[in-house]
Design an enzyme around this catalytic site. Structure first.
Site, PDB file in Angstrom:
ATOM      1  N   HIS A   6      -0.724  -8.065   3.008  1.00  0.00           N
ATOM      2  CA  HIS A   6      -0.360  -8.546   4.346  1.00  0.00           C
ATOM      3  C   HIS A   6      -1.277  -8.017   5.440  1.00  0.00           C
ATOM      4  CE1 HIS A   6       1.725  -5.134   6.469  1.00  0.00           C
ATOM      5  NE2 HIS A   6       1.781  -4.663   5.243  1.00  0.00           N
ATOM      6  N   CYS A  36       4.321   1.553  11.102  1.00  0.00           N
ATOM      7  CA  CYS A  36       5.028   1.987   9.902  1.00  0.00           C
ATOM      8  C   CYS A  36       5.648   3.370  10.047  1.00  0.00           C
ATOM      9  CB  CYS A  36       4.068   2.000   8.705  1.00  0.00           C
ATOM     10  SG  CYS A  36       3.282   0.413   8.393  1.00  0.00           S
ATOM     11  N   THR A  57       9.435  -7.187 -13.227  1.00  0.00           N
ATOM     12  CA  THR A  57       8.879  -8.528 -13.389  1.00  0.00           C
ATOM     13  C   THR A  57       7.884  -8.815 -12.274  1.00  0.00           C
ATOM     14  OG1 THR A  57      10.918  -9.305 -14.407  1.00  0.00           O
ATOM     15  CG2 THR A  57       9.421 -10.977 -13.515  1.00  0.00           C
ATOM     16  N   GLN A  67      -6.537  -0.970   5.533  1.00  0.00           N
ATOM     17  CA  GLN A  67      -7.180  -1.533   6.719  1.00  0.00           C
ATOM     18  C   GLN A  67      -8.643  -1.898   6.497  1.00  0.00           C
ATOM     19  OE1 GLN A  67      -5.894  -2.332   9.664  1.00  0.00           O
ATOM     20  NE2 GLN A  67      -3.840  -1.559   9.284  1.00  0.00           N
ATOM     21  N   ALA A 101       0.814  -1.210   0.000  1.00  0.00           N
ATOM     22  CA  ALA A 101       0.000   0.000   0.000  1.00  0.00           C
ATOM     23  C   ALA A 101       0.850   1.264   0.000  1.00  0.00           C
ATOM     24  CB  ALA A 101      -0.938   0.003   1.203  1.00  0.00           C
ATOM     25  N   THR A 102       2.034   1.223   0.607  1.00  0.00           N
ATOM     26  CA  THR A 102       2.881   2.419   0.606  1.00  0.00           C
ATOM     27  C   THR A 102       3.238   2.824  -0.818  1.00  0.00           C
ATOM     28  OG1 THR A 102       3.804   2.048   2.810  1.00  0.00           O
ATOM     29  CG2 THR A 102       5.128   3.346   1.278  1.00  0.00           C
ATOM     30  N   SER A 117      -3.098  -3.680   0.332  1.00  0.00           N
ATOM     31  CA  SER A 117      -1.871  -4.353   0.752  1.00  0.00           C
ATOM     32  C   SER A 117      -2.233  -5.731   1.281  1.00  0.00           C
ATOM     33  CB  SER A 117      -1.160  -3.544   1.837  1.00  0.00           C
ATOM     34  OG  SER A 117       0.147  -4.013   2.047  1.00  0.00           O
ATOM     35  N   ASN A 133      -6.024   3.241  10.566  1.00  0.00           N
ATOM     36  CA  ASN A 133      -5.151   2.157  11.015  1.00  0.00           C
ATOM     37  C   ASN A 133      -4.854   2.196  12.506  1.00  0.00           C
ATOM     38  OD1 ASN A 133      -3.478   4.546  10.250  1.00  0.00           O
ATOM     39  ND2 ASN A 133      -1.815   3.269  11.017  1.00  0.00           N
TER      40      ASN A 133
END
Length: 403
Positions: A205, A323, A241, A183, A72-73, A203, A155
């Site tokens: 994760h 983060c 890639t 989130q 997401a960043t 994102s 978040n």
């Protein structure tokens, strides 16, 4: 092992996702470069296409295009910076970028970076419960606004912004809406907020998929300048890639995202934890009771922030955003009007798919024990116990809601 209550920072990969990803690794898997023009490459490309369809299924809107990113960043930076650069190249009169004061640091930093492209960045204040009011947004909007960035789910506090109410005002002035939805997946009751957006960051994760993969979903009429240059993959917008196993894992994680029943279960755990903490007295719940069930942010009055962090160092809980830079009070809580002392003495508990009642009870018990010990030697706590108001103790005009 200490119970894990930091799901907002990252989630474990769901075992079902891990098993699925194994099909794409090793010499017998779909490991080929999806840009290669041979059968193995075509098979890998088909897996990438399927994952893109799964992303569009989350949004319930086939009108988006999907650009795979590292998370997401990067997606936030591509959305905000890529649009700003494109506008600068076209010499557009739209030069204003509006971001909510409680946004993730990735959004705030990406917005500030657009100033080098001639953009004017402004932060929108929130109310004491973390909501962006429609009147605040409307006062800031005009025909020079290029982009408004809002997180549907915060978040740090779990506050859910009313995108359906906010979006029409943005659309009325011709501005674009970016949602940092890292989130939000699995935590919103429906997909309606996504339908109002022009750009959406995701994102994997954060919803039980692998780290290192995310996506930016954008409307095809938008022009974005690339941040990365290379072989021209993904229409030249994001070269490199493609990591097929990670992309496939993200798609599979979206297929098994949390549903209504799981959100209801987590709501019960959230209430259980809240009741434990409120039993301590003088606890500030930062956010709203109708926020996302997976986040509970609490400040403990009468406790010094550094001492609290040290006392809870063996617990897997959060202090602000994982983060952002460590040490200072949360910018999110500051934006909500919390004094620095209370903001610094805050803990973010975030629940997830594998959290149990036993985990809640164990963590709450340890927190309660350590808060009581710290309060026993705290002069601030003695002032509160003697009847001094929290306004006087913390130097605030309007007291935060106390539990």
């Amino acid at each position: 092992m200490t119970p894990y209550l930091d799901y907002a920072a990252t989630t474990p990969v769901d075992p079902r996702v891990s098993r699925f990803m194994a099909r794409f690794e090793g010499p017998d898997g779909f490991f080929a470069n999806p840009g290669s023009d041979h059968p193995a490459g075509h098979a890998a490309a088909s897996a990438v296409d399927e994952a893109a369809h799964q992303v569009l299924g989350l949004l319930n809107d086939p009108g988006f295009r999907v650009i795979w990113t590292s998370g997401a960043t990067e997606a936030d930076n591509l959305a905000i910076g890529g649009l700003a650069r494109a506008l600068d190249r076209r010499d557009s009169r739209r030069r204003r970028v509006l971001v909510v004061a409680t946004e993730h640091s990735a959004v705030l930093a990406a917005a500030r970076a657009t100033m080098s492209a001639g953009m004017q960045v402004e932060t929108l204040p929130v109310s004491g419960d973390g909501l962006l009011e429609v009147s605040t947004l409307e006062q800031a909007l005009d025909d020079n606004v290029a982009l408004v960035s809002i997180a549907p789910v915060n978040n740090e506090t779990g506050v859910i912004q009313d995108i359906e109410t906010l979006a029409p005002a943005i659309r009325a002035v011709g501005a674009r809406l970016h949602l940092d939805a890292a989130q939000a997946v699995g935590h919103l009751p429906d997909d309606r907020p996504y339908r109002h957006a022009d750009l959406i960051s995701l994102s994997a994760h954060k919803f039980y998929g692998p780290k290192g993969i995310g996506a930016l979903c954008y409307r095809p009429e938008l022009r974005l300048e690339p941040l990365l240059h290379g072989g021209g993959q993904q229409g030249g917008i994001r070269s490199g890639t493609l990591p097929v196993p990670l992309i496939a894992g993200m798609g599979e994680a979206l297929q098994i995202r949390d549903d209504h029943d799981e959100r209801t279960r987590q709501r019960g755990l959230h209430q259980r934890l809240s009741q434990h903490l409120e039993g301590l007295g003088d606890v500030v719940i930062n956010g709203r009771r109708d926020g996302s069930a997976h986040v509970l942010n609490a400040s403990f009055a009468g406790v010094q922030g550094e001492a609290l962090r040290a006392a809870l160092a063996d617990l897997s809980v959060g202090f602000g955003s994982a983060c952002s830079s460590r040490g200072g009070p949360s910018h999110v809580l500051r934006a909500m009007g919390r004094p620095d002392a209370l903001a610094h003495a805050s803990v973010r508990f975030s629940l997830g798919r594998f959290t149990t009642e036993r985990d809640i009870d164990a963590v709450a018990g340890r927190v309660a024990d350590r808060v009581r010990r710290l309060r026993a030697i705290s002069p601030v706590w003695r002032e509160l116990q003697a009847g001094k108001s929290i306004e006087d103790v913390y130097g605030v005009t309007t007291p935060p809601g106390m539990a």
